[in-house]
Motif scaffolding. Structure first.
Motif, short mmCIF file in Angstrom:
data_model
loop_
_atom_site.label_atom_id
_atom_site.label_comp_id
_atom_site.label_asym_id
_atom_site.label_seq_id
_atom_site.Cartn_x
_atom_site.Cartn_y
_atom_site.Cartn_z
N UNK A 42 17.27 -11.46 -19.36
CA UNK A 42 16.77 -10.29 -18.65
C UNK A 42 15.47 -10.60 -17.90
N UNK A 43 15.35 -10.05 -16.69
CA UNK A 43 14.12 -10.18 -15.90
C UNK A 43 13.26 -8.96 -16.19
N UNK A 44 12.00 -9.18 -16.46
CA UNK A 44 11.10 -8.07 -16.78
C UNK A 44 10.86 -7.23 -15.53
N UNK A 45 11.20 -5.92 -15.55
CA UNK A 45 10.99 -5.08 -14.38
C UNK A 45 9.54 -4.62 -14.28
N UNK A 46 9.14 -4.27 -13.08
CA UNK A 46 7.86 -3.61 -12.87
C UNK A 46 8.09 -2.12 -13.07
N UNK A 47 7.51 -1.55 -14.11
CA UNK A 47 7.71 -0.14 -14.43
C UNK A 47 6.60 0.70 -13.81
N UNK A 48 7.01 1.68 -13.00
CA UNK A 48 6.07 2.53 -12.27
C UNK A 48 6.24 3.97 -12.74
N UNK A 49 5.19 4.56 -13.28
CA UNK A 49 5.26 5.92 -13.79
C UNK A 49 4.80 6.95 -12.78
N UNK A 50 5.46 8.11 -12.79
CA UNK A 50 5.04 9.24 -11.97
C UNK A 50 5.32 10.53 -12.74
N UNK A 51 4.73 11.61 -12.27
CA UNK A 51 5.22 12.93 -12.65
C UNK A 51 5.82 13.57 -11.40
N UNK A 52 6.44 14.72 -11.54
CA UNK A 52 7.14 15.35 -10.42
C UNK A 52 6.15 15.98 -9.45
N UNK A 53 6.13 15.48 -8.22
CA UNK A 53 5.21 15.97 -7.18
C UNK A 53 5.73 15.45 -5.85
N UNK A 54 5.80 16.31 -4.86
CA UNK A 54 6.35 15.92 -3.57
C UNK A 54 5.65 14.69 -3.01
N UNK A 55 4.35 14.57 -3.24
CA UNK A 55 3.62 13.43 -2.72
C UNK A 55 4.12 12.09 -3.23
N UNK A 279 5.81 19.53 4.09
CA UNK A 279 5.27 18.32 4.72
C UNK A 279 3.84 18.54 5.22
N UNK A 280 3.59 19.74 5.73
CA UNK A 280 2.27 20.03 6.32
C UNK A 280 1.18 20.12 5.26
N UNK A 281 1.56 20.23 3.99
CA UNK A 281 0.59 20.44 2.92
C UNK A 281 0.04 19.14 2.34
N UNK A 282 0.44 18.01 2.94
CA UNK A 282 -0.10 16.74 2.45
C UNK A 282 -0.14 15.73 3.58
N UNK A 283 -0.95 14.73 3.38
CA UNK A 283 -1.08 13.63 4.33
C UNK A 283 -0.65 12.36 3.62
N UNK A 284 0.34 11.66 4.19
CA UNK A 284 0.78 10.38 3.66
C UNK A 284 0.19 9.29 4.56
N UNK A 285 -0.89 8.64 4.19
CA UNK A 285 -1.49 7.62 5.06
C UNK A 285 -0.57 6.41 5.24
N UNK A 286 -0.45 5.94 6.48
CA UNK A 286 0.36 4.75 6.73
C UNK A 286 -0.43 3.50 6.38
N UNK A 287 0.13 2.33 6.67
CA UNK A 287 -0.51 1.07 6.29
C UNK A 287 -1.90 0.93 6.89
N UNK A 288 -2.02 1.17 8.19
CA UNK A 288 -3.32 1.01 8.85
C UNK A 288 -4.34 2.01 8.33
N UNK A 289 -3.92 3.23 8.09
CA UNK A 289 -4.85 4.24 7.57
C UNK A 289 -5.26 3.90 6.14
#
Length: 346
Positions: A42-55, A279-289
């Motif tokens: 087995x390859x060890x996965x990278x485990x990424x945790x979140x809670x439920x949020x549109x962002x 969508x208008x309630x949040x800002x998702x910064x792109x790579x440059x930002x």
């Protein structure tokens, strides 16, 4: 066996081990299991945790679109930010999405989280919702207000109450996990609640209305992705693939907003229209930002963290000053931009 033959045998063994090691590490990129002489390793996965949020939802959209390139990346959803923080502290997961104030709390207890991405900046997605008869923040005095027992909930509530000259002592605080907000409101156990999307959209259909939102405190509610320095050293390819998939998904949302909303709505348990509206309630910064926010001695994110830490000290959300050097790590972003620049020249 003479000395000469022993040396030849040793060289052959070493050579074989080098070939096997090269094969092993070359094949870890695109497989969850390796066939190692007939044995599944087995390859060890990278485990990424979140809670439920549109962002945070672009992570799950990236997974469904296949943007993690078969890299062993596992998304782990928790019912609350509190659970995600606990899992990160216990090393159950290697990365997690957090609000910036929660990162400061990890620094306070001596952990070494590295911020590698500004996920989103709340621009109205975090809210205080109330019963129809409560028309304004000032009318919360003496009322029951549900709030999750996290730094974000306490900070956001404190900032809102300050705007109308109230403090936490003027209201009745009721501990309420995010997955309890709707039920407690409907059962009349609370009069108002500190919450966020997608709960906001659901509660709007149940008679609640917004009396304060994060657009009133611009730039103060920032979500980030953190990993430990050890994770950066051990899983650089996985971390880069994770961020590349993230930015590719942001492009998808920008160019195909309705299709993205259709795909995200079922997991969030809201309508497609609610996602589009949010969508208008949040800002998702792109790579440059992201690079603008995180890179350099005068990085805006560092300035925001410094101001936030000061406010948290004043309101006793932090018990002592925290050291803010080196917790912002833009190297992964720089590597990604370098790869993009190189590819464009080929």
């Amino acid at each position: 066996m003479n000395k000469h033959n022993s040396s030849k045998a040793l060289i052959l063994v070493i050579g074989l081990l080098i070939v096997l090691a090269a094969t092993f590490f070359t094949n870890t990129k695109n497989l969850n299991k390796l066939d190692f002489f007939g044995l599944e390793v087995p390859v060890v996965p990278l485990k990424v945790g979140t809670n439920l949020w549109l962002g945070y939802e672009p992570l799950y959209l990236a997974r469904s679109l296949g943007y993690f390139e078969n890299e062993p990346i596992r998304l782990v959803e928790y019912t609350s930010a509190t659970q995600a923080i606990r899992a990160y502290r216990n090393n159950t997961i290697q990365a997690t999405t957090l609000t910036l104030d929660e990162v400061l709390l990890l620094l306070e207890v001596g952990l070494d989280p590295r911020v590698i991405l500004v996920v989103d900046i709340s621009n109205g997605g975090d809210v205080i919702m109330a019963k129809p008869e409560i028309k304004s923040l000032s009318e919360l005095k003496g009322r029951r207000v549900g709030v999750e027992n996290t730094a974000l909930g306490a900070f956001f509530l404190t900032r809102a109450l300050e705007a109308v000259g109230l403090s936490n002592s003027d209201i009745i605080i009721v501990d309420s996990e995010i997955d309890e907000h709707e039920s407690m409101f409907l059962k009349d156990e609370i009069d108002a609640v500190v919450t966020f999307e997608p709960i906001r959209s659901r509660m709007l259909t149940q008679g609640a209305h917004v009396i304060f939102d994060s657009s009133k405190i611009p730039g103060e509610i920032v979500d980030v992705l953190v990993v430990s320095n050890d994770t950066l050293l051990r899983y650089p390819e996985k971390v880069e693939t994770l961020l590349q998939g993230w930015f590719k998904t942001l492009d998808y949302i920008k160019t195909q907003p309705k299709e993205a909303a259709i795909k995200m709505a079922p997991r969030l348990k809201v309508s497609t229209e609610a996602v589009l509206s949010s969508y208008k309630d949040m800002i998702w910064p792109d790579l440059e930002e992201n690079l603008r926010l995180m890179a350099g001695l005068e990085a805006p994110l560092l300035k925001t963290a410094t101001q936030l830490a000061s406010k948290m000290l004043q309101t006793h959300l932090l018990q002592r000053e925290v050291v803010l050097t080196d917790f912002i790590e833009p190297s992964v972003l720089k590597n990604i931009r370098g790869a993009v620049s190189t590819a464009s020249l080929e």
